[in-house]
Design a protein around this motif. Structure first.
Motif, PDB file in Angstrom:
ATOM      1  N   GLU A  42       0.853  -1.178   0.000  1.00 34.00           N
ATOM      2  CA  GLU A  42       0.000   0.000   0.000  1.00 34.00           C
ATOM      3  C   GLU A  42       0.895   1.236   0.000  1.00 34.00           C
ATOM      4  O   GLU A  42       1.816   1.350   0.800  1.00 34.00           O
ATOM      5  CB  GLU A  42      -0.857  -0.029   1.260  1.00 34.00           C
ATOM      6  N   LEU A  43       0.627   2.160  -0.904  1.00 33.09           N
ATOM      7  CA  LEU A  43       1.427   3.380  -1.012  1.00 33.09           C
ATOM      8  C   LEU A  43       0.742   4.535  -0.293  1.00 33.09           C
ATOM      9  O   LEU A  43      -0.479   4.627  -0.281  1.00 33.09           O
ATOM     10  CB  LEU A  43       1.631   3.751  -2.477  1.00 33.09           C
ATOM     11  N   ASP A  44       1.537   5.421   0.275  1.00 36.55           N
ATOM     12  CA  ASP A  44       0.986   6.614   0.922  1.00 36.55           C
ATOM     13  C   ASP A  44       0.459   7.608  -0.107  1.00 36.55           C
ATOM     14  O   ASP A  44      -0.563   8.244   0.099  1.00 36.55           O
ATOM     15  CB  ASP A  44       2.038   7.309   1.779  1.00 36.55           C
ATOM     16  N   TYR A  45       1.192   7.745  -1.219  1.00 35.68           N
ATOM     17  CA  TYR A  45       0.851   8.766  -2.209  1.00 35.68           C
ATOM     18  C   TYR A  45       0.727   8.162  -3.597  1.00 35.68           C
ATOM     19  O   TYR A  45       1.438   7.223  -3.940  1.00 35.68           O
ATOM     20  CB  TYR A  45       1.915   9.869  -2.232  1.00 35.68           C
ATOM     21  N   THR A  46      -0.154   8.716  -4.389  1.00 36.52           N
ATOM     22  CA  THR A  46      -0.348   8.275  -5.765  1.00 36.52           C
ATOM     23  C   THR A  46       0.901   8.589  -6.573  1.00 36.52           C
ATOM     24  O   THR A  46       1.487   9.661  -6.441  1.00 36.52           O
ATOM     25  CB  THR A  46      -1.575   8.985  -6.376  1.00 36.52           C
ATOM     26  N   GLN A  47       1.325   7.631  -7.398  1.00 37.54           N
ATOM     27  CA  GLN A  47       2.466   7.831  -8.274  1.00 37.54           C
ATOM     28  C   GLN A  47       2.314   6.984  -9.528  1.00 37.54           C
ATOM     29  O   GLN A  47       1.351   6.239  -9.657  1.00 37.54           O
ATOM     30  CB  GLN A  47       3.775   7.538  -7.553  1.00 37.54           C
ATOM     31  N   THR A  48       3.254   7.083 -10.426  1.00 40.20           N
ATOM     32  CA  THR A  48       3.198   6.394 -11.703  1.00 40.20           C
ATOM     33  C   THR A  48       4.128   5.189 -11.691  1.00 40.20           C
ATOM     34  O   THR A  48       5.213   5.241 -11.119  1.00 40.20           O
ATOM     35  CB  THR A  48       3.633   7.360 -12.829  1.00 40.20           C
ATOM     36  N   CYS A  49       3.701   4.092 -12.356  1.00 38.41           N
ATOM     37  CA  CYS A  49       4.547   2.905 -12.498  1.00 38.41           C
ATOM     38  C   CYS A  49       5.871   3.320 -13.122  1.00 38.41           C
ATOM     39  O   CYS A  49       5.905   4.091 -14.090  1.00 38.41           O
ATOM     40  CB  CYS A  49       3.838   1.875 -13.374  1.00 38.41           C
ATOM     41  N   GLU A  50       6.962   2.794 -12.577  1.00 43.21           N
ATOM     42  CA  GLU A  50       8.283   3.207 -13.040  1.00 43.21           C
ATOM     43  C   GLU A  50       8.813   2.398 -14.220  1.00 43.21           C
ATOM     44  O   GLU A  50       9.948   2.602 -14.647  1.00 43.21           O
ATOM     45  CB  GLU A  50       9.270   3.181 -11.873  1.00 43.21           C
ATOM     46  N   ASN A  51       7.991   1.502 -14.761  1.00 49.19           N
ATOM     47  CA  ASN A  51       8.393   0.785 -15.965  1.00 49.19           C
ATOM     48  C   ASN A  51       8.209   1.726 -17.149  1.00 49.19           C
ATOM     49  O   ASN A  51       7.090   2.159 -17.438  1.00 49.19           O
ATOM     50  CB  ASN A  51       7.561  -0.482 -16.147  1.00 49.19           C
ATOM     51  N   ASN A  55       3.397   3.612 -17.449  1.00 49.42           N
ATOM     52  CA  ASN A  55       2.738   4.814 -16.932  1.00 49.42           C
ATOM     53  C   ASN A  55       1.370   4.585 -16.284  1.00 49.42           C
ATOM     54  O   ASN A  55       0.562   5.500 -16.217  1.00 49.42           O
ATOM     55  CB  ASN A  55       2.632   5.898 -18.010  1.00 49.42           C
ATOM     56  N   ASN A  56       1.071   3.362 -15.831  1.00 43.63           N
ATOM     57  CA  ASN A  56      -0.153   3.133 -15.056  1.00 43.63           C
ATOM     58  C   ASN A  56      -0.062   3.908 -13.753  1.00 43.63           C
ATOM     59  O   ASN A  56       1.022   4.109 -13.205  1.00 43.63           O
ATOM     60  CB  ASN A  56      -0.355   1.650 -14.742  1.00 43.63           C
ATOM     61  N   ILE A  57      -1.196   4.323 -13.246  1.00 45.37           N
ATOM     62  CA  ILE A  57      -1.256   5.068 -11.998  1.00 45.37           C
ATOM     63  C   ILE A  57      -1.381   4.096 -10.820  1.00 45.37           C
ATOM     64  O   ILE A  57      -2.203   3.184 -10.848  1.00 45.37           O
ATOM     65  CB  ILE A  57      -2.450   6.043 -11.998  1.00 45.37           C
ATOM     66  N   LEU A  58      -0.549   4.294  -9.814  1.00 44.00           N
ATOM     67  CA  LEU A  58      -0.597   3.521  -8.569  1.00 44.00           C
ATOM     68  C   LEU A  58      -1.262   4.419  -7.535  1.00 44.00           C
ATOM     69  O   LEU A  58      -0.675   5.407  -7.103  1.00 44.00           O
ATOM     70  CB  LEU A  58       0.820   3.141  -8.120  1.00 44.00           C
ATOM     71  N   ASN A  59      -2.481   4.096  -7.163  1.00 45.43           N
ATOM     72  CA  ASN A  59      -3.221   4.936  -6.228  1.00 45.43           C
ATOM     73  C   ASN A  59      -2.703   4.799  -4.806  1.00 45.43           C
ATOM     74  O   ASN A  59      -2.552   3.692  -4.306  1.00 45.43           O
ATOM     75  CB  ASN A  59      -4.709   4.588  -6.271  1.00 45.43           C
ATOM     76  N   GLY A  60      -2.449   5.928  -4.192  1.00 43.32           N
ATOM     77  CA  GLY A  60      -2.043   5.960  -2.796  1.00 43.32           C
ATOM     78  C   GLY A  60      -3.252   6.092  -1.900  1.00 43.32           C
ATOM     79  O   GLY A  60      -4.378   6.294  -2.368  1.00 43.32           O
TER      80      GLY A  60
END
Length: 70
Positions: A42-51, A55-60
């Motif tokens: 689980e991420l604290d903040y939304t960020q973008t896949c680093e592949n 560029n999929n969004i990883l919701n925080g």
């Protein structure tokens, strides 16, 4: 949820991390540096896949509670 790739220095200390949307993106991006499945984080903040190219969004979790309740 995210897959995390830990980046270590010469002493084996974790100095950084990369976040991916899937195990596939994780494996593809890090190649020989892949050390096994490390997902469902689980991420604290939304960020973008680093592949690169994904560029999929990883919701925080920030903002998950719109009413401000804990």
């Amino acid at each position: 949820m995210a897959h995390i790739h830990m980046i270590e220095d010469a002493h084996g200390d974790v100095v950084d991390a990369e976040y991916f949307c899937s195990d596939y993106c994780h494996r593809e991006a890090v190649g020989d540096q892949y050390r096994g499945w490390n997902g469902c984080a689980e991420l604290d903040y939304t960020q973008t896949c680093e592949n690169t190219g994904c560029n999929n969004i990883l919701n925080g979790v920030e903002g998950a509670d719109d009413d401000g309740a804990a």
